[in-house]
Design a protein around this motif. Structure first.
Motif, PDB file in Angstrom:
ATOM      1  N   MET A  22       0.835  -1.201   0.000  1.00  0.00           N
ATOM      2  CA  MET A  22       0.000   0.000   0.000  1.00  0.00           C
ATOM      3  C   MET A  22       0.870   1.251   0.000  1.00  0.00           C
ATOM      4  O   MET A  22       0.621   2.193  -0.763  1.00  0.00           O
ATOM      5  N   ASN A  23       1.892   1.271   0.835  1.00  0.00           N
ATOM      6  CA  ASN A  23       2.776   2.436   0.877  1.00  0.00           C
ATOM      7  C   ASN A  23       3.469   2.643  -0.465  1.00  0.00           C
ATOM      8  O   ASN A  23       3.640   3.781  -0.933  1.00  0.00           O
ATOM      9  N   SER A  45       4.361 -11.315  -1.905  1.00  0.00           N
ATOM     10  CA  SER A  45       3.999 -10.000  -2.465  1.00  0.00           C
ATOM     11  C   SER A  45       2.729 -10.108  -3.296  1.00  0.00           C
ATOM     12  O   SER A  45       1.830  -9.257  -3.208  1.00  0.00           O
ATOM     13  N   LEU A  46       2.643 -11.160  -4.119  1.00  0.00           N
ATOM     14  CA  LEU A  46       1.451 -11.356  -4.949  1.00  0.00           C
ATOM     15  C   LEU A  46       0.225 -11.591  -4.075  1.00  0.00           C
ATOM     16  O   LEU A  46      -0.846 -11.020  -4.331  1.00  0.00           O
ATOM     17  N   GLN A  47       0.375 -12.412  -3.035  1.00  0.00           N
ATOM     18  CA  GLN A  47      -0.731 -12.650  -2.105  1.00  0.00           C
ATOM     19  C   GLN A  47      -1.236 -11.350  -1.494  1.00  0.00           C
ATOM     20  O   GLN A  47      -2.447 -11.122  -1.379  1.00  0.00           O
ATOM     21  N   SER A  48      -0.312 -10.502  -1.088  1.00  0.00           N
ATOM     22  CA  SER A  48      -0.719  -9.256  -0.431  1.00  0.00           C
ATOM     23  C   SER A  48      -1.465  -8.343  -1.399  1.00  0.00           C
ATOM     24  O   SER A  48      -2.428  -7.676  -1.011  1.00  0.00           O
ATOM     25  N   LEU A  49      -1.043  -8.299  -2.658  1.00  0.00           N
ATOM     26  CA  LEU A  49      -1.738  -7.487  -3.656  1.00  0.00           C
ATOM     27  C   LEU A  49      -3.142  -8.026  -3.917  1.00  0.00           C
ATOM     28  O   LEU A  49      -4.105  -7.249  -4.060  1.00  0.00           O
ATOM     29  N   ILE A  50      -3.270  -9.348  -3.990  1.00  0.00           N
ATOM     30  CA  ILE A  50      -4.593  -9.958  -4.170  1.00  0.00           C
ATOM     31  C   ILE A  50      -5.493  -9.606  -2.986  1.00  0.00           C
ATOM     32  O   ILE A  50      -6.676  -9.286  -3.143  1.00  0.00           O
ATOM     33  N   GLU A  55     -10.048  -6.447  -0.745  1.00  0.00           N
ATOM     34  CA  GLU A  55     -10.583  -5.579   0.309  1.00  0.00           C
ATOM     35  C   GLU A  55     -11.087  -4.247  -0.244  1.00  0.00           C
ATOM     36  O   GLU A  55     -12.137  -3.751   0.169  1.00  0.00           O
ATOM     37  N   LEU A  56     -10.326  -3.660  -1.170  1.00  0.00           N
ATOM     38  CA  LEU A  56     -10.635  -2.303  -1.644  1.00  0.00           C
ATOM     39  C   LEU A  56     -11.457  -2.281  -2.925  1.00  0.00           C
ATOM     40  O   LEU A  56     -12.020  -1.252  -3.278  1.00  0.00           O
ATOM     41  N   GLY A  57     -11.493  -3.386  -3.640  1.00  0.00           N
ATOM     42  CA  GLY A  57     -12.154  -3.413  -4.944  1.00  0.00           C
ATOM     43  C   GLY A  57     -11.177  -3.146  -6.064  1.00  0.00           C
ATOM     44  O   GLY A  57     -11.151  -3.863  -7.063  1.00  0.00           O
TER      45      GLY A  57
END
Length: 346
Positions: A22-23, A45-50, A55-57
């Protein structure tokens, strides 16, 4: 350092990665970057982006991921093949494009693979990180799985080997396989790149950062280093980029470097390659449309025209009306992705 990095990475949780991502995306938006080619992506990293997209759409900026071929013993190419994930899989905001391979080192560390020894280290020509057969196997399996290759090749010998591999694959133009950096290019390599239809991701700010490069390659090979204008004149498609965090993510510093070639900083390479300066119009074209072309999205990204995604920025100066010295000082006032303002944050 690889051991240290692995220990540090493994100590972070998925929530830590979510915060990092996010940062990073917010920082990119603050610099007017609306789409990121994210290379050497690991699974966490890919998991976190997914997770963020769920969460945000939408993600704050568009991310195009190029994964490592292996991750903690997992064969990523085989995993993607079994899942049927091919280049372009995902949403308008998060897509998996392909595989990133670091095939040689750097000019700074004298590990980029040159066809002749380093001028300032006569017994050393650098080295490849993979044997030909190993690299060929990764490339063939990626290509057969429908994944775009982005192979890091800095030295001219490494670029030559990558071109041999792409030539053997036979479908380099279909998947639009790339070479990252292509820093040292003999004339014969430029011709082969054009003939094979290979696209290049290049980083103009290296011209300024690599102020020692003439020491590395010598005056007789200086004309082969970052020959952007020669590539353009030969019809090679380029995408300008930064290689952040190695360089600043600020696109205007990259545009400035492409246009001025380090001449104002007294960079020695400028004395030998001033003819490789590109026009401002070309620099903007290869940073926008050219980069979209490398991502295989030139019909959606990289232009302000009807039918394209509404990704654009508002800046404090007209780049066409300022001196070339002022280009690097252009400031981002607002950034929009998909018609929505993402910077400044509401």
């Amino acid at each position: 350092m690889n051991k240290v990095e692995e220990l540090v990475r493994d100590s972070y949780t998925l929530d830590d990665y979510r915060e990092f991502m996010m940062n990073s995306m917010k920082y990119a938006a603050s610099l007017g970057v609306t789409t990121v080619g994210f290379v050497s992506v690991d699974l966490k990293s890919l998991q976190s982006l997914i997770m963020i997209e769920r969460e945000l759409g939408n993600l704050p900026v568009r991310v195009r991921a190029y994964l490592n071929p292996f991750d903690h013993g997992i064969d990523i190419i085989e995993l993607l093949r079994q899942l049927g994930i091919r280049a372009g899989f995902g949403s308008q905001y998060l897509r998996i494009n392909g595989i990133k391979v670091i095939a040689d080192g750097s000019l700074g560390a004298r590990t980029a693979w040159l066809s002749r020894p380093y001028n300032d280290d006569p017994g050393n020509s650098g080295r490849p990180n993979y044997s030909f057969d190993e690299l060929m196997s990764i490339a063939r399996r990626s290509s057969e799985a429908g994944l775009q290759l982005a192979i890091h090749g800095i030295g001219d010998k490494m670029v030559e080997v990558i071109l041999d591999i792409y030539g053997k694959l036979g479908d380099a133009q279909v998947l639009r396989h790339r070479i990252e950096h292509a820093s040292v290019l003999r004339e014969d390599l430029v011709r082969r790149i054009r003939e094979l239809g290979i696209v290049l991701a290049v980083q103009p700010h290296f011209v300024i950062s690599d102020w020692w490069v003439v020491d590395r390659v010598g005056a007789d090979r200086a004309r082969y280093v970052y020959p952007f204008k020669t590539l353009i004149n030969n019809g090679v498609m380029l995408g300008f980029s930064t290689d952040a965090p190695v360089e600043s993510l600020n696109p205007w510093k990259t545009v400035y470097a492409a246009v001025t070639r380090g001449c104002y900083e007294g960079i020695e390479l400028c004395k030998y390659t001033e003819n490789e300066k590109v026009s401002l119009i070309d620099a903007l074209h290869y940073y926008t449309y050219g980069s979209a072309y490398l991502l295989r999205e030139e019909n959606e990204l990289g232009r302000l025209e009807p039918g394209y995604l509404a990704d654009f920025i508002i800046i404090d100066k007209d780049p066409l009306s300022v001196s070339d010295k002022e280009l690097r000082n252009i400031k981002i006032l607002e950034t929009y992705v998909g018609g929505q303002r993402i910077y400044p944050w509401k």
